[in-house]
Each structure stands twice: as C-alpha cells, then as structure tokens.
Design a protein around this motif. Sequence first.
Motif, PDB file in Angstrom:
ATOM      1  N   HIS A  91       1.154  -4.234  -3.760  1.00 14.77           N
ATOM      2  CA  HIS A  91       0.115  -2.857  -3.971  1.00 14.77           C
ATOM      3  C   HIS A  91       0.911  -1.935  -3.483  1.00 14.77           C
ATOM      4  O   HIS A  91       0.305  -1.111  -2.474  1.00 14.77           O
ATOM      5  CB  HIS A  91      -1.056  -3.398  -3.019  1.00 14.77           C
ATOM      6  CG  HIS A  91      -1.605  -4.757  -3.300  1.00 14.77           C
ATOM      7  ND1 HIS A  91      -2.551  -4.904  -4.594  1.00 14.77           N
ATOM      8  CD2 HIS A  91      -1.446  -6.055  -2.755  1.00 14.77           C
ATOM      9  CE1 HIS A  91      -2.807  -6.124  -4.459  1.00 14.77           C
ATOM     10  NE2 HIS A  91      -2.531  -6.877  -3.545  1.00 14.77           N
ATOM     11  N   ALA A  92       2.068  -1.239  -4.093  1.00 14.97           N
ATOM     12  CA  ALA A  92       2.745  -0.401  -3.435  1.00 14.97           C
ATOM     13  C   ALA A  92       2.167   0.726  -4.043  1.00 14.97           C
ATOM     14  O   ALA A  92       1.764   1.163  -5.075  1.00 14.97           O
ATOM     15  CB  ALA A  92       4.155  -0.527  -3.896  1.00 14.97           C
ATOM     16  N   GLU A  93       2.244   2.194  -3.371  1.00 17.59           N
ATOM     17  CA  GLU A  93       1.851   3.352  -3.737  1.00 17.59           C
ATOM     18  C   GLU A  93       3.257   4.117  -3.940  1.00 17.59           C
ATOM     19  O   GLU A  93       3.950   4.254  -3.028  1.00 17.59           O
ATOM     20  CB  GLU A  93       0.938   4.287  -2.524  1.00 17.59           C
ATOM     21  CG  GLU A  93       0.537   5.558  -3.077  1.00 17.59           C
ATOM     22  CD  GLU A  93      -0.136   6.083  -1.960  1.00 17.59           C
ATOM     23  OE1 GLU A  93      -0.582   7.407  -2.492  1.00 17.59           O
ATOM     24  OE2 GLU A  93      -0.743   5.760  -1.052  1.00 17.59           O
ATOM     25  N   ILE A  94       3.430   4.843  -5.208  1.00 16.26           N
ATOM     26  CA  ILE A  94       4.554   5.350  -5.429  1.00 16.26           C
ATOM     27  C   ILE A  94       4.334   6.849  -5.733  1.00 16.26           C
ATOM     28  O   ILE A  94       3.208   7.221  -6.671  1.00 16.26           O
ATOM     29  CB  ILE A  94       5.229   5.045  -6.711  1.00 16.26           C
ATOM     30  CG1 ILE A  94       5.477   3.401  -6.703  1.00 16.26           C
ATOM     31  CG2 ILE A  94       6.398   5.615  -7.227  1.00 16.26           C
ATOM     32  CD1 ILE A  94       6.233   2.897  -5.754  1.00 16.26           C
ATOM     33  N   LYS A 128       3.178  -2.192   5.018  1.00 14.59           N
ATOM     34  CA  LYS A 128       1.764  -3.129   4.426  1.00 14.59           C
ATOM     35  C   LYS A 128       0.720  -2.422   4.377  1.00 14.59           C
ATOM     36  O   LYS A 128       0.135  -2.381   5.319  1.00 14.59           O
ATOM     37  CB  LYS A 128       1.935  -4.489   5.224  1.00 14.59           C
ATOM     38  CG  LYS A 128       3.214  -5.035   5.326  1.00 14.59           C
ATOM     39  CD  LYS A 128       3.851  -5.409   3.854  1.00 14.59           C
ATOM     40  CE  LYS A 128       5.058  -6.477   4.128  1.00 14.59           C
ATOM     41  NZ  LYS A 128       5.660  -6.751   2.901  1.00 14.59           N
ATOM     42  N   PRO A 129       0.291  -1.880   2.979  1.00 11.02           N
ATOM     43  CA  PRO A 129       0.904  -1.685   1.883  1.00 11.02           C
ATOM     44  C   PRO A 129       2.252  -0.667   2.071  1.00 11.02           C
ATOM     45  O   PRO A 129       2.100   0.016   2.510  1.00 11.02           O
ATOM     46  CB  PRO A 129      -0.002  -1.519   0.761  1.00 11.02           C
ATOM     47  CG  PRO A 129      -1.175  -0.791   1.471  1.00 11.02           C
ATOM     48  CD  PRO A 129      -1.020  -1.252   3.038  1.00 11.02           C
ATOM     49  N   PRO A 130       3.004  -0.986   0.940  1.00 11.74           N
ATOM     50  CA  PRO A 130       4.276   0.046   0.923  1.00 11.74           C
ATOM     51  C   PRO A 130       3.934   1.482   0.281  1.00 11.74           C
ATOM     52  O   PRO A 130       2.777   1.543  -0.595  1.00 11.74           O
ATOM     53  CB  PRO A 130       5.336  -0.523  -0.051  1.00 11.74           C
ATOM     54  CG  PRO A 130       4.653  -2.019  -0.138  1.00 11.74           C
ATOM     55  CD  PRO A 130       3.098  -2.096   0.171  1.00 11.74           C
ATOM     56  N   SER A 131       4.184   2.671   1.079  1.00 12.97           N
ATOM     57  CA  SER A 131       3.907   3.923   0.519  1.00 12.97           C
ATOM     58  C   SER A 131       5.451   4.485   0.215  1.00 12.97           C
ATOM     59  O   SER A 131       6.147   4.528   1.311  1.00 12.97           O
ATOM     60  CB  SER A 131       3.138   4.573   1.463  1.00 12.97           C
ATOM     61  OG  SER A 131       3.102   6.060   0.876  1.00 12.97           O
ATOM     62  N   ARG A 148      11.770   7.635   0.123  1.00  7.54           N
ATOM     63  CA  ARG A 148      11.390   7.422   1.557  1.00  7.54           C
ATOM     64  C   ARG A 148      10.259   6.446   1.633  1.00  7.54           C
ATOM     65  O   ARG A 148       9.405   6.303   0.690  1.00  7.54           O
ATOM     66  CB  ARG A 148      10.898   8.764   2.042  1.00  7.54           C
ATOM     67  CG  ARG A 148      10.350   8.724   3.608  1.00  7.54           C
ATOM     68  CD  ARG A 148       9.566  10.191   3.890  1.00  7.54           C
ATOM     69  NE  ARG A 148      10.873  11.278   3.745  1.00  7.54           N
ATOM     70  CZ  ARG A 148      10.796  12.310   3.260  1.00  7.54           C
ATOM     71  NH1 ARG A 148       9.738  13.010   2.514  1.00  7.54           N
ATOM     72  NH2 ARG A 148      11.964  13.162   3.308  1.00  7.54           N
ATOM     73  N   ASP A 149      10.426   5.565   2.574  1.00  7.31           N
ATOM     74  CA  ASP A 149       9.368   4.476   2.897  1.00  7.31           C
ATOM     75  C   ASP A 149       8.614   4.636   4.073  1.00  7.31           C
ATOM     76  O   ASP A 149       9.255   5.324   5.019  1.00  7.31           O
ATOM     77  CB  ASP A 149      10.197   3.176   2.542  1.00  7.31           C
ATOM     78  CG  ASP A 149      11.176   2.796   3.768  1.00  7.31           C
ATOM     79  OD1 ASP A 149      10.700   2.914   5.041  1.00  7.31           O
ATOM     80  OD2 ASP A 149      12.211   2.256   3.696  1.00  7.31           O
ATOM     81  N   ASN A 150       7.602   3.769   4.325  1.00 11.76           N
ATOM     82  CA  ASN A 150       6.901   3.675   5.515  1.00 11.76           C
ATOM     83  C   ASN A 150       7.039   2.406   6.287  1.00 11.76           C
ATOM     84  O   ASN A 150       6.091   2.066   6.982  1.00 11.76           O
ATOM     85  CB  ASN A 150       5.500   3.883   4.985  1.00 11.76           C
ATOM     86  CG  ASN A 150       4.823   2.661   4.483  1.00 11.76           C
ATOM     87  OD1 ASN A 150       5.434   2.127   3.361  1.00 11.76           O
ATOM     88  ND2 ASN A 150       3.607   2.323   4.453  1.00 11.76           N
ATOM     89  N   GLY A 151       8.340   2.108   6.199  1.00 12.37           N
ATOM     90  CA  GLY A 151       8.541   0.869   6.892  1.00 12.37           C
ATOM     91  C   GLY A 151       8.619   0.945   8.262  1.00 12.37           C
ATOM     92  O   GLY A 151       8.485   2.009   8.771  1.00 12.37           O
ATOM     93  N   SER A 152       9.202  -0.026   8.921  1.00  6.76           N
ATOM     94  CA  SER A 152       9.556  -0.072  10.345  1.00  6.76           C
ATOM     95  C   SER A 152      10.964   0.597  10.655  1.00  6.76           C
ATOM     96  O   SER A 152      11.176   0.897  12.093  1.00  6.76           O
ATOM     97  CB  SER A 152       9.860  -1.625  10.996  1.00  6.76           C
ATOM     98  OG  SER A 152      10.936  -2.404  10.491  1.00  6.76           O
ATOM     99  N   GLY A 153      11.770   0.900   9.874  1.00  7.73           N
ATOM    100  CA  GLY A 153      12.793   1.841  10.057  1.00  7.73           C
ATOM    101  C   GLY A 153      14.206   1.197  10.461  1.00  7.73           C
ATOM    102  O   GLY A 153      13.811  -0.224  10.576  1.00  7.73           O
ATOM    103  N   ILE A 154      15.158   1.508  10.601  1.00 15.80           N
ATOM    104  CA  ILE A 154      16.541   0.740  10.900  1.00 15.80           C
ATOM    105  C   ILE A 154      17.132   1.493  12.038  1.00 15.80           C
ATOM    106  O   ILE A 154      17.303   2.603  12.119  1.00 15.80           O
ATOM    107  CB  ILE A 154      17.436   0.849   9.751  1.00 15.80           C
ATOM    108  CG1 ILE A 154      16.527   0.246   8.424  1.00 15.80           C
ATOM    109  CG2 ILE A 154      18.843   0.024   9.939  1.00 15.80           C
ATOM    110  CD1 ILE A 154      17.531   0.714   7.113  1.00 15.80           C
TER     111      ILE A 154
END
Length: 223
Positions: A91-94, A128-131, A148-154
């Motif tokens: 359910h990713a938004e690109i 969740k969901p990925p943007s 660029r993602d909307n994850g938790s980062g590294i």
Amino acid sequence: TVAHDLKNPLQGIVGYASLLVSDISQFGTAEVVHYLQVITQYGERMSAIINELLLLATVRKQGDVAFGTVDMARVIDNVLLRLDYLIRHQHAEITINVTEWPATWGYAPWIEEVWANYISNAIKYGGKPPSVELGTDQINGQTRFWVRDNGSGIPLDKTDQLFTEFNRLEQTHLEGYGLGLSIVRRVIDRLGGEVGVESAPGQGSTFFFSLPLMVKPETDPHG
C-alpha cells in the motif's frame, strides 16, 4: 555473507513446502495460501539476489558498454511497472516531484537497476504505509537523483556500512541492504558518479546517486 543471504530463504522454502507435502489436508485454505505466499516471497528474494550477482558480474567486466542518452522518465516507468506488485502489496504511495527529468548520459539498464534497488528498499523499510518520494537536483556540476522514504531512519554510524560489498547490518529490519547497495555503488562508479545517503533516526532516509551533468543540445532555429 552472500551464502547466508541465499541459504536463509532457501531453508524457508524447503521448510514450508515440506509442511504442505507432509499432509496438506490438515491445513485450512487460508493457511495453505499463507504458506504459498511465504514461499513465493522467499523465492523472489533469492531471485533478486541472483539477479544482483549477475549484474555485479556484468559491471565488473572491462568490456565496452554502449553508453548513451538515458530517457529517465521511461526508466522510472519501467521500474514502477516492475515493482507494481510490491507497491500494491505494501500500500505504498509513490510521489514524483519532477516536472521534466533532466537529460542524462549513461547506460539505461544499469540505471534502471539502481532506481529499482532504491525504490524497493524505500518501500520495504519505509513507514507503514510507505510514502516514497522521487526527485532530482543539481549539485557541484552533477545531476543528483534521489529516493526519500518515511521510515525510521538509519543511525549515522551505520550509514557508511551500507554501500560496503556483501555487508549485512546487525539490525533485523536493515538486513539485506548491503548486497544491492554495493552493486549500486559499483554501477554509479562506472558511470562516473557518486552514491550516498542522508538519514537520521526518526527522520526517514534519502538515498541518492549522481551522474555527470549533460547539457541538452540547442535546437538549430535554421533547421
């Protein structure tokens, strides 16, 4: 190591397949479908690793590659078509933040694999969901392309390891980054560009690659 990256999904395939073969009648339809989905995912993971190794072997060859003008819009379309199942499943938004992609000189099949790696990672390890956002800018005489993602980062102390060949980070949710990104680095090195990542815990990640700036030839008004 690559052996572990291949061994783990193979063990999963054999394990779940053995369960079904032993006595499929003991499982309900939903369970059977679930096991088959897991087997499919493991198979796709193995296929991706093998494809990456084949690409790496190609990049390592010293033979000539037919470089030329790259239609980046078409490359992106091809990648999104390839990743359509993953995009839908997660359910990713690109979002593409580009009106017109800049003219680029390179080798389209390699660049397509770079985009595929970055975008699939952004979907898998994003929020969740990925943007996921795609974009481009110009820095220091090169054209930079980014995801660029909307994850938790590294964590900062881990980012330098990401592009190291065959590296596997300790965190489970980052497992699998290393192999593909090491190939990304080799590809972009061959094309005369650079790779990198900007990230911080809790702020998502931006993976980028740059290529030498290509100036579009001016149209001759006299034909």
